[in-house]
Motif scaffolding. Sequence first.
Motif, mmCIF file in Angstrom:
data_model
loop_
_atom_site.group_PDB
_atom_site.id
_atom_site.type_symbol
_atom_site.label_atom_id
_atom_site.label_comp_id
_atom_site.label_asym_id
_atom_site.label_seq_id
_atom_site.Cartn_x
_atom_site.Cartn_y
_atom_site.Cartn_z
ATOM 1 N N TYR A 281 0.837 -1.200 0.000
ATOM 2 C CA TYR A 281 0.000 0.000 0.000
ATOM 3 C C TYR A 281 0.871 1.250 0.000
ATOM 4 O O TYR A 281 0.580 2.233 -0.707
ATOM 5 C CB TYR A 281 -0.908 -0.015 1.231
ATOM 6 C CG TYR A 281 -1.864 1.156 1.308
ATOM 7 C CD1 TYR A 281 -3.116 1.092 0.719
ATOM 8 C CD2 TYR A 281 -1.498 2.337 1.963
ATOM 9 C CE1 TYR A 281 -3.984 2.167 0.772
ATOM 10 C CE2 TYR A 281 -2.358 3.421 2.025
ATOM 11 C CZ TYR A 281 -3.605 3.325 1.422
ATOM 12 O OH TYR A 281 -4.463 4.402 1.470
ATOM 13 N N ALA A 282 1.930 1.216 0.796
ATOM 14 C CA ALA A 282 2.821 2.378 0.866
ATOM 15 C C ALA A 282 3.478 2.648 -0.479
ATOM 16 O O ALA A 282 3.603 3.808 -0.907
ATOM 17 C CB ALA A 282 3.889 2.147 1.936
ATOM 18 N N GLU A 283 3.878 1.580 -1.164
ATOM 19 C CA GLU A 283 4.526 1.759 -2.469
ATOM 20 C C GLU A 283 3.548 2.330 -3.487
ATOM 21 O O GLU A 283 3.899 3.235 -4.258
ATOM 22 C CB GLU A 283 5.066 0.408 -2.949
ATOM 23 C CG GLU A 283 5.814 0.474 -4.272
ATOM 24 C CD GLU A 283 6.364 -0.874 -4.690
ATOM 25 O OE1 GLU A 283 6.784 -1.000 -5.857
ATOM 26 O OE2 GLU A 283 6.356 -1.816 -3.865
ATOM 27 N N ARG A 284 2.308 1.822 -3.486
ATOM 28 C CA ARG A 284 1.308 2.309 -4.452
ATOM 29 C C ARG A 284 0.932 3.761 -4.196
ATOM 30 O O ARG A 284 0.597 4.501 -5.130
ATOM 31 C CB ARG A 284 0.058 1.428 -4.390
ATOM 32 C CG ARG A 284 0.239 0.020 -4.944
ATOM 33 C CD ARG A 284 -1.110 -0.681 -5.088
ATOM 34 N NE ARG A 284 -1.814 -0.806 -3.828
ATOM 35 C CZ ARG A 284 -1.676 -1.815 -2.978
ATOM 36 N NH1 ARG A 284 -0.818 -2.789 -3.262
ATOM 37 N NH2 ARG A 284 -2.376 -1.870 -1.853
ATOM 38 N N ASN A 285 0.970 4.184 -2.938
ATOM 39 C CA ASN A 285 0.516 5.526 -2.593
ATOM 40 C C ASN A 285 1.672 6.460 -2.206
ATOM 41 O O ASN A 285 1.433 7.538 -1.657
ATOM 42 C CB ASN A 285 -0.493 5.449 -1.444
ATOM 43 C CG ASN A 285 -1.789 4.777 -1.859
ATOM 44 O OD1 ASN A 285 -2.681 5.409 -2.409
ATOM 45 N ND2 ASN A 285 -1.890 3.479 -1.592
ATOM 46 N N HIS A 286 2.898 6.021 -2.469
ATOM 47 C CA HIS A 286 4.091 6.859 -2.266
ATOM 48 C C HIS A 286 4.197 7.331 -0.819
ATOM 49 O O HIS A 286 4.421 8.521 -0.541
ATOM 50 C CB HIS A 286 4.060 8.058 -3.220
ATOM 51 C CG HIS A 286 3.787 7.701 -4.650
ATOM 52 N ND1 HIS A 286 4.687 6.993 -5.428
ATOM 53 C CD2 HIS A 286 2.699 7.903 -5.442
ATOM 54 C CE1 HIS A 286 4.175 6.801 -6.623
ATOM 55 N NE2 HIS A 286 2.963 7.331 -6.667
ATOM 56 N N LEU A 287 4.036 6.387 0.112
ATOM 57 C CA LEU A 287 4.162 6.709 1.525
ATOM 58 C C LEU A 287 5.453 6.112 2.088
ATOM 59 O O LEU A 287 5.962 5.109 1.588
ATOM 60 C CB LEU A 287 2.967 6.137 2.312
ATOM 61 C CG LEU A 287 1.585 6.664 1.950
ATOM 62 C CD1 LEU A 287 0.514 5.928 2.764
ATOM 63 C CD2 LEU A 287 1.485 8.166 2.177
ATOM 64 N N LYS A 288 5.950 6.732 3.144
ATOM 65 C CA LYS A 288 7.120 6.205 3.848
ATOM 66 C C LYS A 288 6.975 6.556 5.322
ATOM 67 O O LYS A 288 6.037 7.295 5.721
ATOM 68 C CB LYS A 288 8.402 6.796 3.274
ATOM 69 C CG LYS A 288 8.477 8.311 3.336
ATOM 70 C CD LYS A 288 9.754 8.826 2.676
ATOM 71 C CE LYS A 288 9.811 10.350 2.732
ATOM 72 N NZ LYS A 288 11.045 10.867 2.093
ATOM 73 N N VAL A 289 7.874 6.016 6.145
ATOM 74 C CA VAL A 289 7.822 6.330 7.568
ATOM 75 C C VAL A 289 7.992 7.843 7.760
ATOM 76 O O VAL A 289 8.923 8.450 7.220
ATOM 77 C CB VAL A 289 8.919 5.559 8.332
ATOM 78 C CG1 VAL A 289 8.952 5.994 9.794
ATOM 79 C CG2 VAL A 289 8.676 4.065 8.240
ATOM 80 N N GLY A 290 7.056 8.428 8.478
ATOM 81 C CA GLY A 290 7.079 9.867 8.690
ATOM 82 C C GLY A 290 6.126 10.645 7.796
ATOM 83 O O GLY A 290 5.884 11.846 8.043
ATOM 84 N N SER A 291 5.577 9.976 6.749
ATOM 85 C CA SER A 291 4.618 10.652 5.876
ATOM 86 C C SER A 291 3.371 11.030 6.677
ATOM 87 O O SER A 291 2.938 10.300 7.572
ATOM 88 C CB SER A 291 4.221 9.746 4.717
ATOM 89 O OG SER A 291 5.320 9.474 3.883
ATOM 90 N N THR A 292 2.791 12.183 6.333
ATOM 91 C CA THR A 292 1.581 12.634 7.024
ATOM 92 C C THR A 292 0.408 12.690 6.064
ATOM 93 O O THR A 292 0.577 12.943 4.866
ATOM 94 C CB THR A 292 1.785 14.024 7.642
ATOM 95 O OG1 THR A 292 2.143 14.944 6.605
ATOM 96 C CG2 THR A 292 2.868 13.985 8.708
#
Length: 853
Positions: free
Chosen positions: A618-629
């Motif tokens: 999910y993070a890869e598909r939505n361009h999220l990483k630790v610390g994303s808000t």
Amino acid sequence: MYRTALRNVLAHKGRLLMTTLAVLLGTAFVAGTLVFTDTLGNALRSQSAKSYTDIAVTVSDRSAVSKGYDHGGTADDGPVLTDAILKSIAALPGAADARGVVSGFAGIADRKGALIGDGFSTTGTNYVPGADGTDPRYPLVDGRGPRNSGEVALDARTAEKGGYKVGDTVRVAVNGPVMELKLTGTVHTNDPRVVSGGSLAAFDTATAQQLYLSPGRYAEVDVKGKPGADDTALLAAVKKTFPEPDAFDAQTGRELAAEQDRMIQEGTKWLSTALLGFAGIALFVGIFIIANTFTMLVAQRTRELALLRAVGASRKQITRSVLVEALLVGLTASLGGLLAGIGIATGLRALLNGPLEANLPDGPLVIGPSTVIWSVGVGVAVTVLAAWLPARRASRIAPVAAMSSVEQPATQKSLLIRNVIGLLFSAAGAAGLLAGAAGKEAKLVGLGAGTLLIGVFVLTPLLSRPLIALFAPVLRRLFGTPGRLARENAVRNPRRTAATASALTIGVTLITALTVVGASVNKAVDKATASDRKADYTVAMENFSMLSPEVGPQIAKTPGVTAATVMRTLPVKAVADGDTSWLRAVDAATFDQLVTVKVTEGAADALKQGKLLATTGYAERNHLKVGSTLDVTYPDGTRGTLTVGALVEQNTELSGLTAPDSVVGPHAAPGTGLDKVLVKGAHGEDAKLKQALRDATGGNPLIAVKGEKDIKAENRQMVTAVLNMMYGLLGMSVVIAVLGVVNTMAMSVFERRREIGMLRAIGLDRRGIGRMVRLESLLIALFGGLVGVLLGVVTAWAGTRTLADAFKDMTMVVPPVQIAGFLVAAALIGLLAAVWPAHRAARTDILDAIKSS
């Protein structure tokens, strides 16, 4: 030539019997499917039409979601259907009456506490009495309708199943504690959900509103028009009563009935397409039998055909004569198949309504013109198509050569061309399988498997000799001369052996592939169930609707529970673009005690810090990483900011975004339900704890308490049910394949009559002759079964690769006992198919056989 063709059909009735039966069975499958689905669709439409006979206009509140199904949508501040709107509609000049409707689900327990009916069709609604005290939707069978919160009415069938009569106390539940209500009456209903095995509980309107929506609110208003009133004009007038132009959905009863008809047609069309797919497999198997039969008939009549050529018959006339024979056989078999199909449809409906208790609606048997045309047309077309190559081969028989030989062997050139074509198809099919498995494309795997199957069929004559040779040492050692002769007979005509074995190969290939995929899915699900969950029990609704919010605290307080977490799904909207994301809300303090959480990046205690868990995919598909808000709008309309605290591996309990319930729960819409509750006990899975959890939920028949063993058994039961249905549908193709083996062996015995007589004359007794024929049939069946098992395993390997994303750690499992069972079944098929031909061969008269030419 046409008279000759008719004479040949009549002269070879016995030899064409199995071919006729093969076409008949395939056509019967087609006809039965069409008659059954047409009959079912007509009955459903008729039943549905009864529900709209007195409705001129219907108004629906699209935002009126039953509490039991509520995932926590955004706060509802728009217009709703109320008593005031109901009265306004009822006062319109063209309206005779207006009825407010509330509906949801309601489980009814029998006297032992078990749920009555199918959990997905447990229907609850309001009873709306008219001036005469009855609701026209639900004619009374006994008693009266409910009048207050302590009363309920049931459909007559449910009351009978539960052993209830008017005046009894009935235990009824929605998504929370069980209610004990007085049964005031039983009713009749045409609701398809109830008729097909569900149940109906009718409450007074105020109680239904309290259970499913809110006091004074309706989900739907049905308007009855006055005699002669135009429903279109009434619809326009109804829309003018709305507080906003598009506040509600409104349509005429005719439009609603037409929409239901379309839905029914789509549903029966899907069923018909699926069943016709299996009928197509059966007919495809029949093609091998038909082609084999006509090839053998042509070979046995070479002298006769040569004589016709010598006296002036042209090649086209010879071809037409064979095709006319096929046409007559196909027409006769198809007409018989049509009649058999009508019987199958009648029997299937009786079976479903009888022992299987499917409760399909009654209605007349529907035999449409299209059914007759398609059934007869397909049967005739398949027969003529399968006989075309033998007919072409018959036309090429040279008169002089044919009179000097009983059967013309295939030329090396034709065999070489066939092998080259087979290799090309096999290579293309294998490439398709590999590409589909690598790309996880199910359609490409299916196309590759079909192409590979065709390629192997073409190559089967080449494969028959080496594969059958594998059994030669065993045959010589155990059966002596009959075994050696059986082996030689099986490889004498590779094309015939291939055609006979290929019919069986199709069924074995599909059954093996399904079995391997099913076993692989079972193992993957069992592994995921054991590894992804630390919880001992899962508490959830049987019909996958939402649990009442009160269930969570009740379970947490149950004696013996050491940890519990609620799990519910909430929608939040991104402030920037308005897209909706779904959050799984859980108890942060206990979640890691109940679910396996594998952190790949970030803090292991992110939930306890009030932050989100995001699965890596999910993070890869939505361009999220630790610390994303994420700036979001909660269901209650307030705004907030959520921070990703860790990335985790996805499993059956973790997907997308997971948030602490303490952070997002307070912003849920009122009455937001729970997906489930996970529970860990002090002593693991324990019968006392399981009963305590049931007691904590008030013994609600709709709430299930399941341990790891229960979940595994339920998953296996679903897979097994699908496999059994597939096996049953493929059974017709196996039966047709058996007829092919019988036909081939019977005609082979007739063809080798003189040879059998010579064997008897030089000392081979009747028992030896019978054994030779049985062993030959056994070899052909084992050959077809072995090729089918190998193809099935290869196809299943590619198929399991395409499921890797749906099932974590998916690996192929080949169940040895079941695979061995398929080969044993193939061997038994070969032995059983040879019973009559072997008996006939053993009783051959020596002198008559030797004299025959």
